[in-house]
Design a protein around this motif. Structure first.
Motif, PDB file in Angstrom:
ATOM      1  N   UNK A  72      -6.388 -19.114  14.608  1.00  0.00           N
ATOM      2  CA  UNK A  72      -6.836 -17.760  14.266  1.00  0.00           C
ATOM      3  C   UNK A  72      -5.644 -16.826  14.098  1.00  0.00           C
ATOM      4  N   UNK A  73      -4.639 -16.965  14.962  1.00  0.00           N
ATOM      5  CA  UNK A  73      -3.437 -16.136  14.841  1.00  0.00           C
ATOM      6  C   UNK A  73      -2.712 -16.438  13.527  1.00  0.00           C
ATOM      7  N   UNK A  74      -2.624 -17.715  13.175  1.00  0.00           N
ATOM      8  CA  UNK A  74      -1.997 -18.113  11.918  1.00  0.00           C
ATOM      9  C   UNK A  74      -2.782 -17.567  10.724  1.00  0.00           C
ATOM     10  N   UNK A  75      -4.102 -17.696  10.775  1.00  0.00           N
ATOM     11  CA  UNK A  75      -4.946 -17.224   9.668  1.00  0.00           C
ATOM     12  C   UNK A  75      -4.876 -15.702   9.523  1.00  0.00           C
ATOM     13  N   UNK A  76      -4.920 -14.976  10.651  1.00  0.00           N
ATOM     14  CA  UNK A  76      -4.809 -13.510  10.591  1.00  0.00           C
ATOM     15  C   UNK A  76      -3.482 -13.089   9.957  1.00  0.00           C
ATOM     16  N   UNK A  77      -2.423 -13.762  10.359  1.00  0.00           N
ATOM     17  CA  UNK A  77      -1.111 -13.434   9.812  1.00  0.00           C
ATOM     18  C   UNK A  77      -1.068 -13.720   8.316  1.00  0.00           C
ATOM     19  N   UNK A  78      -1.496 -14.910   7.925  1.00  0.00           N
ATOM     20  CA  UNK A  78      -1.362 -15.300   6.520  1.00  0.00           C
ATOM     21  C   UNK A  78      -2.213 -14.432   5.594  1.00  0.00           C
ATOM     22  N   UNK A  79      -3.312 -13.881   6.098  1.00  0.00           N
ATOM     23  CA  UNK A  79      -4.141 -13.003   5.275  1.00  0.00           C
ATOM     24  C   UNK A  79      -3.535 -11.612   5.132  1.00  0.00           C
ATOM     25  N   UNK A  80      -2.750 -11.182   6.100  1.00  0.00           N
ATOM     26  CA  UNK A  80      -2.187  -9.833   6.078  1.00  0.00           C
ATOM     27  C   UNK A  80      -0.745  -9.795   5.570  1.00  0.00           C
ATOM     28  N   UNK A  81      -0.066 -10.911   5.542  1.00  0.00           N
ATOM     29  CA  UNK A  81       1.356 -10.952   5.201  1.00  0.00           C
ATOM     30  C   UNK A  81       1.556 -10.939   3.684  1.00  0.00           C
ATOM     31  N   UNK A  82       2.453 -10.075   3.232  1.00  0.00           N
ATOM     32  CA  UNK A  82       2.753  -9.991   1.790  1.00  0.00           C
ATOM     33  C   UNK A  82       3.478 -11.251   1.308  1.00  0.00           C
ATOM     34  N   UNK A  83       4.369 -11.784   2.119  1.00  0.00           N
ATOM     35  CA  UNK A  83       5.117 -12.984   1.727  1.00  0.00           C
ATOM     36  C   UNK A  83       4.177 -14.175   1.621  1.00  0.00           C
ATOM     37  N   UNK A  84       3.280 -14.337   2.591  1.00  0.00           N
ATOM     38  CA  UNK A  84       2.333 -15.454   2.574  1.00  0.00           C
ATOM     39  C   UNK A  84       1.343 -15.334   1.406  1.00  0.00           C
ATOM     40  N   UNK A  85       0.990 -14.107   1.045  1.00  0.00           N
ATOM     41  CA  UNK A  85       0.024 -13.890  -0.028  1.00  0.00           C
ATOM     42  C   UNK A  85       0.613 -14.011  -1.419  1.00  0.00           C
ATOM     43  N   UNK A  86       1.933 -14.002  -1.525  1.00  0.00           N
ATOM     44  CA  UNK A  86       2.596 -14.080  -2.816  1.00  0.00           C
ATOM     45  C   UNK A  86       3.005 -15.521  -3.087  1.00  0.00           C
ATOM     46  N   UNK A  87       2.575 -16.052  -4.230  1.00  0.00           N
ATOM     47  CA  UNK A  87       2.902 -17.437  -4.571  1.00  0.00           C
ATOM     48  C   UNK A  87       4.414 -17.634  -4.646  1.00  0.00           C
ATOM     49  N   UNK A  88       5.112 -16.644  -5.167  1.00  0.00           N
ATOM     50  CA  UNK A  88       6.563 -16.729  -5.307  1.00  0.00           C
ATOM     51  C   UNK A  88       7.290 -15.975  -4.195  1.00  0.00           C
ATOM     52  N   UNK A  89       6.600 -15.746  -3.085  1.00  0.00           N
ATOM     53  CA  UNK A  89       7.157 -14.930  -2.011  1.00  0.00           C
ATOM     54  C   UNK A  89       8.221 -15.594  -1.178  1.00  0.00           C
ATOM     55  N   UNK A  90       8.333 -16.880  -1.250  1.00  0.00           N
ATOM     56  CA  UNK A  90       9.342 -17.556  -0.451  1.00  0.00           C
ATOM     57  C   UNK A  90       8.757 -18.050   0.870  1.00  0.00           C
ATOM     58  N   UNK A  91       9.641 -18.288   1.813  1.00  0.00           N
ATOM     59  CA  UNK A  91       9.242 -18.844   3.109  1.00  0.00           C
ATOM     60  C   UNK A  91       9.056 -17.716   4.113  1.00  0.00           C
ATOM     61  N   UNK A  92       7.942 -17.734   4.816  1.00  0.00           N
ATOM     62  CA  UNK A  92       7.682 -16.752   5.865  1.00  0.00           C
ATOM     63  C   UNK A  92       7.943 -17.415   7.218  1.00  0.00           C
ATOM     64  N   UNK A  93       8.963 -16.946   7.909  1.00  0.00           N
ATOM     65  CA  UNK A  93       9.335 -17.529   9.201  1.00  0.00           C
ATOM     66  C   UNK A  93       8.240 -17.346  10.243  1.00  0.00           C
ATOM     67  N   UNK A  94       7.571 -16.194  10.212  1.00  0.00           N
ATOM     68  CA  UNK A  94       6.496 -15.938  11.186  1.00  0.00           C
ATOM     69  C   UNK A  94       5.358 -16.929  11.016  1.00  0.00           C
ATOM     70  N   UNK A  95       4.989 -17.215   9.764  1.00  0.00           N
ATOM     71  CA  UNK A  95       3.922 -18.183   9.501  1.00  0.00           C
ATOM     72  C   UNK A  95       4.330 -19.569   9.986  1.00  0.00           C
ATOM     73  N   UNK A  96       5.602 -19.906   9.787  1.00  0.00           N
ATOM     74  CA  UNK A  96       6.087 -21.204  10.259  1.00  0.00           C
ATOM     75  C   UNK A  96       6.003 -21.324  11.771  1.00  0.00           C
ATOM     76  N   UNK A  97       6.383 -20.271  12.471  1.00  0.00           N
ATOM     77  CA  UNK A  97       6.299 -20.287  13.939  1.00  0.00           C
ATOM     78  C   UNK A  97       4.850 -20.383  14.409  1.00  0.00           C
ATOM     79  N   UNK A  98       3.969 -19.632  13.767  1.00  0.00           N
ATOM     80  CA  UNK A  98       2.552 -19.671  14.150  1.00  0.00           C
ATOM     81  C   UNK A  98       1.944 -21.037  13.869  1.00  0.00           C
ATOM     82  N   UNK A  99       2.342 -21.654  12.763  1.00  0.00           N
ATOM     83  CA  UNK A  99       1.828 -22.988  12.450  1.00  0.00           C
ATOM     84  C   UNK A  99       2.341 -24.015  13.453  1.00  0.00           C
TER      85      UNK A  99
END
Length: 78
Positions: free
Chosen positions: A32-59
């Motif tokens: 749930x923490x990972x999903x909440x982050x990925x839905x709100x994060x601009x980097x995670x929501x952008x196909x060309x956004x690159x790598x999101x370190x926070x999403x990696x840690x949550x995963x």
């Protein structure tokens, strides 16, 4: 007659109380923490956004919680 018309019911006939808020299991909390982050994060929501370190840690936290749960189910220690 002096009998009251609305008598209280016996205590054992009442339905069980249900908690208004219950916690999720640790793997579900981590997901749930990972999903909440990925839905709100601009980097995670952008196909060309690159790598999101926070999403990696949550995963990684979700994978660790899930692996620990599987070990406990299999009879090992977590």
């Amino acid at each position: 007659m002096d009998e009251p018309t609305n008598q209280p019911s016996p205590a054992d006939s009442r339905p069980r109380l249900v908690a208004a808020h219950t916690d999720l299991a640790p793997p579900k909390e981590a997901w749930a923490a990972y999903a909440r982050h990925s839905l709100a994060c601009r980097v995670c929501g952008d196909v060309d956004g690159g790598v999101c370190e926070s999403a990696g840690e949550l995963r990684r936290a979700w994978v660790a919680a899930t692996d620990g749960a599987f070990r406990r189910l299999a009879g090992g220690t977590a």
